[in-house]
Structure formats: structure tokens, C-alpha cells
Write a protein that holds these residues in place. Sequence first.
Motif, PDB file in Angstrom:
ATOM      1  N   SER A 449       0.716  -1.317  -0.256  1.00  0.00           N
ATOM      2  CA  SER A 449      -0.059  -0.127   0.046  1.00  0.00           C
ATOM      3  C   SER A 449       0.629   1.889   0.059  1.00  0.00           C
ATOM      4  CB  SER A 449      -1.133   0.005   0.977  1.00  0.00           C
ATOM      5  OG  SER A 449      -0.052  -0.189   2.601  1.00  0.00           O
ATOM      6  N   TYR A 494      -2.720  -1.843   3.921  1.00  0.00           N
ATOM      7  CA  TYR A 494      -3.835  -1.917   2.524  1.00  0.00           C
ATOM      8  C   TYR A 494      -5.506  -2.412   2.402  1.00  0.00           C
ATOM      9  CZ  TYR A 494      -4.790  -7.670   3.087  1.00  0.00           C
ATOM     10  OH  TYR A 494      -5.328  -7.892   3.811  1.00  0.00           O
ATOM     11  N   THR A 497      -5.465   1.924   3.988  1.00  0.00           N
ATOM     12  CA  THR A 497      -4.935   3.480   3.500  1.00  0.00           C
ATOM     13  C   THR A 497      -6.225   3.891   2.751  1.00  0.00           C
ATOM     14  OG1 THR A 497      -3.153   3.803   1.864  1.00  0.00           O
ATOM     15  CG2 THR A 497      -3.752   2.249   1.486  1.00  0.00           C
ATOM     16  N   GLN A 501      -3.572   0.706  -2.766  1.00  0.00           N
ATOM     17  CA  GLN A 501      -3.001  -0.482  -2.606  1.00  0.00           C
ATOM     18  C   GLN A 501      -3.104  -2.114  -3.778  1.00  0.00           C
ATOM     19  OE1 GLN A 501      -5.582  -3.332  -1.574  1.00  0.00           O
ATOM     20  NE2 GLN A 501      -7.537  -2.446  -2.597  1.00  0.00           N
TER      21      GLN A 501
END
Length: 569
Positions: A449, A494, A497, A501
Motif C-alpha cells: 500500500s 492495504y 489506506t 494498494q
Amino acid sequence: MRYPKLVATSALLTLALAGCKQDAPKTVASTADAGPKLGIRPYGDETIKIDNSKIEPALLPVFKYIDDHIDEHVTNLQKWIQQPSISNSGEGIPETAEMVKGFFDKLGCQESKVYDMGMTEWGQPGNPVVYAKLDEGAPKTLMVYWMYDTMPVTQPDNWVAPPFEGRLVDGKTAGLDPAFKKVLIGRGANNSKGPEMTELNAIMSMKAAMGKLPVNLIFVAEGDEERMSMGLRKFVTTHPELIKPADALLMFGGQTGNGAAASGIRGGSEGLMYLELTTSGKAWGRGPTVSDIHGAFKRSVDSPAWRHIQMLASLTSKDGNTPRIDGFMDNIQPLSTAELENFKLAAAKMDLKKSAENLGVARFISDDPLTVLKNSRYATAFNLDGIWGGNMYAGGSGAILPNKITSKHSIRYLPNMHSADILKKIRAQLDKNGYPDVQVRLIGDMPWSTMSYDTDVARSVEKMYDAFGISYSIPAAGESILMDAGGAGAWPGYLFTNGKQGDPNITPIGLPIAGGGVGFGGRSHAANEFWLIEGAGKIYGLAGAEKSIVTEIYNYSKMTTVAPKSGKR
């Protein structure tokens, strides 16, 4: 050698913490009010100092509270270390989940719950996730991510103290800089109970000294980080409504051995996938096909074990450092010019000898600090984590010709690489090299990510570094992925975020993320894992580390570049 599970100790602590959600602020201060006096110096042998002219006056009583209660805060960490929480074996996991819930109850969280995650999509049961929410009526809400699981102890005889004791030793005893007068040795001390208890001690101190926090908090603590966060993935995708009220996510951090910020502003993550390769006589059509046989038959029977070793050698360079897999390095997002310049600045301050000693290695692959930094923070890796089959009794005799050998591999990958593509390339390379019979099994995946650091939460970390006299790399413009300088750069960012990602099947929560702090620890997954208690030179001890968390949280509460989701000002 085995060390007993200290479940009785953890159970007592859990009972002491449970049911205390409405305690007055003075009782929130510590989980060890009657603990032993350890004589910890809040300011040890540091030459670096906090610039109080850059600290809000409201925080000075909190700093004093931390200094006055530092013995209790060390005891808090010791008690957590004493409770094993090994995710791969399950040892102590249920007890630790309840213990963590007790921490959050003691803080005064109005909501706290241990979620049973059941079976995950990786075909294995997930460990419990602990969720808690503390509503202080503040405009902004911070999410705090924790992992409470650790790796097992694989070489207990190499420890200078029992790994679940939490013993305080000096730096020389620990094999570290002799200037360190007190470090805490224990499994999980650095990864990640030390940094997390630093956070909790800091937050408890704010609550005790200020009466209430300047932000609301959401805690999510997983027990599967060492298992690809499989339980957390299920929790986040099935209960996104519990996390979406957060305005940002705060991570922990620390310093390098030379005193600089270990990760600058932490937030992005590399990708990490695990797979197993298996060679068997049955699939090969040669050697033992049903079970292991007597080793005497090697004179007339082929060996799947030797075939497996030759297969592994065909996948890497002779030194084991470069994957020989066609297309493996394709699609990697290059570093920006600004990121490369930050690497050069950091490399100029790096002491390779001291870094190697702190890590417990003879030397790095390269003698060039810039290359070492780039390898540590933005490079791929195809690692051999373990191999098993046949006669596994160390030092024992008994002739065995194994019918099956399995090796486990961790592969670290970068934007814009993808695990499914890497898996296909490994399969194709095995076929090309003459090993179509070798079985490839994906165990789990934690995609990469990226993160933009032009955010309030990132600026709050930068402002703290400035007040604490810590050098750090100013994040490059745009989205970035840079791991911490220790190289342990994979975490389940991930799922949270608001940047890019690597899993097309996931819609992340969409939070700005940043992490950082002072303090020092190391040897994650290794013998003599440690967290520094009394600082020295340019490295802060536990008290300084707690104050850095206090400062970050307060800084964030006062920044309003982006309106909070609550609509309050």
C-alpha cells in the motif's frame, strides 16, 4: 527448553483491569500501582533533550506524570511480555486477547469486545481481534492499530534471559552498546509489545494528568500479523462500520541505532506473500512414494530431498541474493528523485558496523550505506524461511530417505507487483527448469500500500520530531512507500489506506496514516529481542518515547486542515 506459560499472572492482571470502565482519572494511571520499585531513570544518559519551548504547556504535567510513574510503566510492559502470544502455535492467544481487552477497559473505553474470527479465506482459523472505542466528546477520532501476536522462540539457548520473563539487563549483557544501562529482553519486546505499551502508557498518562484526551480513540488489535493478518482482513471487511468514524490512523515508531527516525513518517507497506514448495517421490515418480524409507536404500533409490535442494538452487543466484525467476522484477514502481535524495541524506549518517551489531549479523550484503538502505527499505526478496522432512532430530542418528521435503518462503514485493503474477512466474520457472512435479502452495498474502504524507496526522509526527531534535526524511510529494530502516516493512496497511494498494478485491477504509516516535528496540523474530528502557546518547529511553506519543496525539488534536468527520471544530 521450554518456559512455562504465565497464564496465572495474566489472569490476575486481566481481573484487575476488567470492569473498570468508569474509573476516575486518578485510577486510570497505571496497571501496576502496587508494583515493585525498579529505580528506572526517566532521563538516563541521553545527550539529546526535548525542546520545551516547542512543547505546548498543557503537556508538561503529562511529561512529569510519566517521569513519576516510569517504574510502573516498565512493569506494565514486563507483565505483557510474560504472557506468551504466539500466533503460529496459538500458545497464549486467547489469554492475551482478553488481557488486551482489559487494557482498553482500564483506559475507560465505553465499548470493548473480543471478536472470534472463525475460518478465514486462507483456509485457516483466524485469531481473535480486539476492538475498543473511547469517546471523549472530541471533534477528531484517531484509530490506533496494534498486533498482540509474536513469533515463537526457536533458539531458547541463545537468549541471555528467559524470553517470557521481561528481564532488565545492561547493554553489554544484551550484546548491545554498553552505554545502554537498562534494556528489557523478551519475545515481543520490539515486535511489537514494547512500542504498543509505550503508546498505552502515554495515553493513560494523558488521561490521568489532563482528565480527558483531546481526541477520541478507536483501537483495533489483531492476533494474526505474523500469519498474514488473516483474521484482521476478515474483521475489517465484515465490520467496516466500526472503523469508518476514524479521521486518521496513528502507528508506532522509533529510532535507529544512530538516533535518527527509524522510518521518517511511517505509513506505506511493501507486499509480503508466503508460499510452500514441496518435492515428493509420488509426484516425481522416483524415490519413495508412500512414506520415508530406510536410508540404506539411497544406494539404489533416488532422493526427493536432494532434488528439492537442486530445485531451490535453480531459483536464485549462487549467493542466494538475487531471484532467477523470469520477469520477477517487472512492473516495480521506481523511486522518485526526491525519495532517492532522502536515501542519500540518511545514508550519510548511517554507521554500518553499529547497525549490523544491533541487528546481530556479521555484515550486510553490501558495504555501501546507500545500497544497504535501499535494500532495506525498497527492494524485493525471495527468502528461505525454513525446510523440513525426514529425520528432524538434531544430533540424533537413524538413517532416513525422505519421501517428501517442504520449504517455506517469504517474498517481499513492491508497487506495482502483484502476488498472483509472481506465483505464475514461479510456476513457469519451475517448469522451465525441469521441476514440473514440484507443488507450489500459497499460504497467504499481505499486499502493498502507498500513502500520501501531506496530512494532519503526518504533520503532527513531523512537529514532534522537530521538538525532540530528531533528524528525519521529509516525505516526498505525492504517494510514497518507504519502509522503516530496520527492513520489517510489511503491515496490513492495504486494509486502511486512502492511497493505492495491491489487492483489487479490497476496498480499504480510506484513512490517512502516519507513524513515528522515539525510543529504540530491535532483534525482532531473533534471540534477545529488546526494547530500550533507559536512553543514552542520541537515543531516548522509554519515558522519552512515551512523551513523543503524547506530543503527536496532542499535535494532531490541534490541526484542522481537514474538517473532522464529526463536523465538530
